[in-house]
Design a protein around this motif. Structure first.
Motif, mmCIF file in Angstrom:
data_model
loop_
_atom_site.group_PDB
_atom_site.id
_atom_site.type_symbol
_atom_site.label_atom_id
_atom_site.label_comp_id
_atom_site.label_asym_id
_atom_site.label_seq_id
_atom_site.Cartn_x
_atom_site.Cartn_y
_atom_site.Cartn_z
ATOM 1 N N THR A 24 -16.474 -18.114 -23.140
ATOM 2 C CA THR A 24 -17.006 -17.798 -22.155
ATOM 3 C C THR A 24 -17.228 -18.291 -21.413
ATOM 4 O O THR A 24 -18.542 -18.474 -21.375
ATOM 5 C CB THR A 24 -16.708 -16.195 -21.747
ATOM 6 O OG1 THR A 24 -18.284 -15.827 -22.204
ATOM 7 C CG2 THR A 24 -16.178 -15.167 -22.278
ATOM 8 N N HIS A 27 -13.000 -18.820 -21.538
ATOM 9 C CA HIS A 27 -12.259 -18.085 -20.385
ATOM 10 C C HIS A 27 -12.943 -18.258 -18.866
ATOM 11 O O HIS A 27 -14.835 -18.028 -19.689
ATOM 12 C CB HIS A 27 -12.489 -15.913 -20.657
ATOM 13 C CG HIS A 27 -11.606 -16.073 -21.543
ATOM 14 N ND1 HIS A 27 -10.327 -15.552 -21.214
ATOM 15 C CD2 HIS A 27 -11.501 -15.855 -22.744
ATOM 16 C CE1 HIS A 27 -9.619 -15.490 -22.452
ATOM 17 N NE2 HIS A 27 -10.473 -15.438 -23.865
ATOM 18 N N THR A 81 -14.999 -18.505 -15.166
ATOM 19 C CA THR A 81 -14.777 -18.085 -13.956
ATOM 20 C C THR A 81 -15.735 -18.302 -13.169
ATOM 21 O O THR A 81 -16.851 -19.307 -13.588
ATOM 22 C CB THR A 81 -15.796 -16.721 -13.861
ATOM 23 O OG1 THR A 81 -14.930 -15.322 -15.031
ATOM 24 C CG2 THR A 81 -16.128 -16.013 -12.731
ATOM 25 N N THR A 88 -5.836 -19.573 -10.475
ATOM 26 C CA THR A 88 -5.978 -17.663 -10.266
ATOM 27 C C THR A 88 -4.328 -17.699 -11.646
ATOM 28 O O THR A 88 -4.631 -16.449 -12.786
ATOM 29 C CB THR A 88 -5.451 -17.250 -9.560
ATOM 30 O OG1 THR A 88 -6.840 -17.237 -8.963
ATOM 31 C CG2 THR A 88 -5.502 -15.621 -9.727
ATOM 32 N N LYS A 133 -10.902 -16.611 -13.446
ATOM 33 C CA LYS A 133 -11.376 -15.676 -12.424
ATOM 34 C C LYS A 133 -12.276 -16.456 -11.101
ATOM 35 O O LYS A 133 -12.744 -17.122 -11.315
ATOM 36 C CB LYS A 133 -12.269 -14.207 -12.463
ATOM 37 C CG LYS A 133 -10.822 -13.948 -13.546
ATOM 38 C CD LYS A 133 -12.350 -12.685 -14.102
ATOM 39 C CE LYS A 133 -11.645 -11.773 -15.258
ATOM 40 N NZ LYS A 133 -11.172 -11.693 -16.182
ATOM 41 N N HIS A 148 -13.594 -16.854 -7.112
ATOM 42 C CA HIS A 148 -14.176 -16.226 -6.252
ATOM 43 C C HIS A 148 -15.380 -16.613 -5.551
ATOM 44 O O HIS A 148 -16.036 -17.634 -5.731
ATOM 45 C CB HIS A 148 -15.768 -14.821 -7.081
ATOM 46 C CG HIS A 148 -15.112 -13.769 -8.450
ATOM 47 N ND1 HIS A 148 -14.813 -12.407 -7.748
ATOM 48 C CD2 HIS A 148 -15.165 -13.978 -9.671
ATOM 49 C CE1 HIS A 148 -14.504 -11.898 -8.912
ATOM 50 N NE2 HIS A 148 -15.332 -12.729 -9.917
#
Length: 471
Positions: A178, A201, A203, A228, A233, A235
Motif C-alpha cells: 500500500t 494499493h 491512495t 477510481t 482512492k 482524495h
C-alpha cells in the motif's frame, strides 16, 4: 597553471545546459561546462522522462493483460518481476547516459565535474567532486542550467517518518503493498499508474480540488474517474495535517471538506512538484534576481545581469525538456551576439508550449487554454469530441476521454488544443504542426486523414468550429 577563462560558462550539463554548450561551441565561443552531479546526463535521462517511461511501458502492458478477455484472449498475469523491470530500465538509461556523457567529453568544451558558486558577476569558484583543490573560472557570459530538485513541503512528522521520491520508485526492486501518493501533477499520476499496475494499493492525496492543476477541469475529471475505476482512492482538496509511524506502518492525517481523516500505508511517495536548484549558486554575489527560488529571465533568456543567461527548470514557466533545449539554444546565440558587440535580440516564443502526461489515459495540451484566451479578451470558438464515439478508439477498447480544439472566432486560426485519451502524447503533435504553420480549422479539416485512425478524431472539432463560423 590551467587557463580558466572562457567566453561562455554553462553551469549544469542536463538537457538545457548541453543544448546551450553545443550551440555556443557552434557559434565559435570558448565554452566550459561545470556539472556537480554524481553522474552526467541530467534529470530527464537519469531520473525523469526516460526511466519513468520505461517503467510505464511495463505498466501499460500489464493493463493490456488485465483486459485481454474483452478481446477474446485467454491471458492472465502471473505477477510482476519488479527487479527485471528495474534492470531493463538501468540498461536503457546507462546507454542514454553514456551517449550524453560522450557528447560532453568529446573535447568541444572544457568539462569540470564539480559544484560552482558565484564570486562575482564574471567569476565562479568550482569545488571539484574528486576532492581536489577548488579553483576559480571566469567568463564573459554564463548560462545557469542547474535544473530542479524535489519540493519537500512542511508537514509535521513527514521528515521523521521518511518517504520515497520518484527516484526511489524508479530504482526499487520491491514495492510496498500500500502506498499514499502525495500530489496530483504529472509525476504523481505517472507513478500512481505504474504502482497500481504493479499491484500496489494506491491512495492519491491532492491539495488542489482537481488533478493536474492549471489544466482543463474536464481533463482532470477523466483521469480521476479512470483512476477510481482502477481501484485507486483519489482524495482532492486535502490538507496534510500530520505524518507519523504506527505499528511499523505510516499514518497520514489529512482534512477534506472540513472533516479529518487518517489512513495507514506501508509507504509514502512524495510527488508534490519540484523547485529550482539555486540554493548553492550564491546568486546574490552575482546580483542575479530570484522570484522565490526561480531565476527571473526575460524573453531573451537574460537574468537581471544581461550577460548571465538561464535555461531549463531553473527559470522555465514549464519544466519540460523541449523547452529547456530551446531556451539553452537561444541563451547561447544571444550570448554570442553580446560578445560580438551586437544586441541579444533573439526571443523565445511560448505559443506552441507543449505538455504531456503519461498517465492512463494520457493527457496532452498545446497552446492557449480557454482561461488564457478569456483573460486576454481574444474571441474564440471551441469544440470537443469524445473517444467513446470514435471508431478506432472503440475498436481499441480505449474510450475514456476526448479531444478539444480552440480557434480564433474571426480568422479560424487554431490557438490551442487538449486531448485526454489513448496515445494523447502522440496525437497532440498533429495540432502542433498545424499551429506551427498557423493553420485554420478550415485548412485542417481539408487535410486527408486515414480511416480508421485515432488521428482523424481531430477533424470533428475542426469541422464543428468551421460550421460555427459559417453560421
Amino acid at each position: 597553471m590551467a587557463d580558466h577563462s572562457f567566453d561562455f560558462i554553462v553551469i549544469g550539463g542536463g538537457s538545457g545546459g548541453y543544448a546551450a554548450a553545443r550551440t555556443a561551441h557552434s557559434a565559435g565561443l570558448r565554452v566550459a561546462v561545470i556539472d556537480g552531479a554524481p553522474e552526467l546526463g541530467g534529470l530527464c535521462i537519469l531520473r525523469g522522462c526516460m526511466p519513468s517511461k520505461t517503467l510505464i511501458e511495463s505498466a501499460n502492458r500489464q493493463l493490456h493483460i488485465r483486459h485481454a478477455a474483452e478481446f477474446g484472449l485467454k491471458a492472465t498475469s502471473h505477477g510482476v518481476d519488479v527487479r527485471t523491470i528495474r534492470d531493463r530500465k538501468r540498461t536503457l538509461i546507462a546507454d542514454f547516459a553514456s551517449y550524453r556523457q560522450g557528447q560532453l567529453e568529446d573535447g568541444r568544451f572544457a568539462l569540470h565535474r564539480g559544484h560552482a558558486r558565484f564570486i562575482d558577476a564574471h567569476t565562479v569558484e568550482v569545488l571539484p567532486r574528486d576532492g581536489s583543490a577548488s579553483f576559480q573560472a571566469s567568463a564573459r557570459t554564463f548560462c545557469i542550467a542547474t535544473g530542479s530538485e524535489v519540493m519537500v513541503p512542511h508537514v509535521p512528522g513527514l521528515a521523521e517518518t521518511s518517504y520515497w521520491t520518484s527516484d526511489d520508485v524508479l530504482d526499487a526492486d520491491t514495492l510496498p503493498k500500500t502506498i499514499a501518493v502525495l500530489g496530483g501533477g504529472a509525476i504523481a499520476l505517472e507513478m500512481a499508474h505504474y504502482l497500481e499496475a504493479m499491484g500496489c494499493h494506491v491512495t492519491l492525496l491532492q491539495r488542489n480540488t482537481q488533478l493536474l492543476t492549471g489544466l482543463d477541469h474536464e481533463c482532470s475529471d477523466v483521469i480521476a474517474k479512470a483512476y477510481t475505476e482502477r481501484g485507486m482512492k483519489v482524495h482532492l482538496g486535502t490538507h496534510l495535517s500530520n505524518v507519523s509511524t504506527h505499528e511499523g506502518r505510516k499514518r497520514i492525517e489529512f482534512t477534506q471538506d472540513g472533516h479529518t481523516h487518517a489512513i495507514l500505508v506501508d509507504e509514502i511517495l512524495l510527488a508534490m512538484g519540484r523547485v529550482p536548484a539555486t540554493k548553492s549558486l550564491a546568486l546574490d554575489a552575482a546580483k542575479v534576481a530570484l522570484h522565490k527560488s526561480k531565476v527571473i529571465v526575460n524573453d531573451r533568456m537574460q537574468t537581471s545581469q544581461p550577460h548571465i543567461f538561464a535555461a531549463g527548470d531553473v527559470c522555465s514557466p514549464l519544466d519540460v525538456v523541449h523547452i529547456a533545449i530551446q531556451q539553452g539554444e537561444i541563451a547561447a546565440r544571444n550570448a554570442a551576439k553580446l560578445i560580438q558587440g551586437k544586441p541579444a535580440d533573439e526571443t523565445i516564443d511560448y505559443r506552441l508550449t507543449l505538455f504531456g502526461v503519461f498517465s492512463h489515459p494520457q493527457v496532452a495540451v498545446v497552446g492557449a487554454t480557454t482561461e488564457k484566451l478569456k483573460a486576454h479578451n481574444i474571441p474564440f470558438l471551441e469544440a470537443s469530441y469524445p473517444f467513446n464515439d470514435h471508431g478506432k478508439s472503440m475498436v481499441m477498447g480505449e474510450t475514456a476521454g476526448f479531444v478539444k480544439m480552440l480557434a480564433h472566432m474571426k480568422t479560424g486560426e487554431i490557438l490551442g488544443a487538449c486531448v485526454v485519451g489513448p496515445e494523447a502524447t502522440e496525437l497532440i503533435h498533429e495540432v502542433v504542426i498545424a499551429m506551427n504553420f498557423r493553420a485554420t480549422v478550415q485548412q485542417f479539416m481539408a487535410i486527408p486523414h486515414y480511416h480508421p485512425t485515432l488521428s482523424e478524431i481531430w477533424t470533428y472539432p475542426a469541422e464543428e468550429i468551421a460550421d460555427q463560423m459559417a453560421d
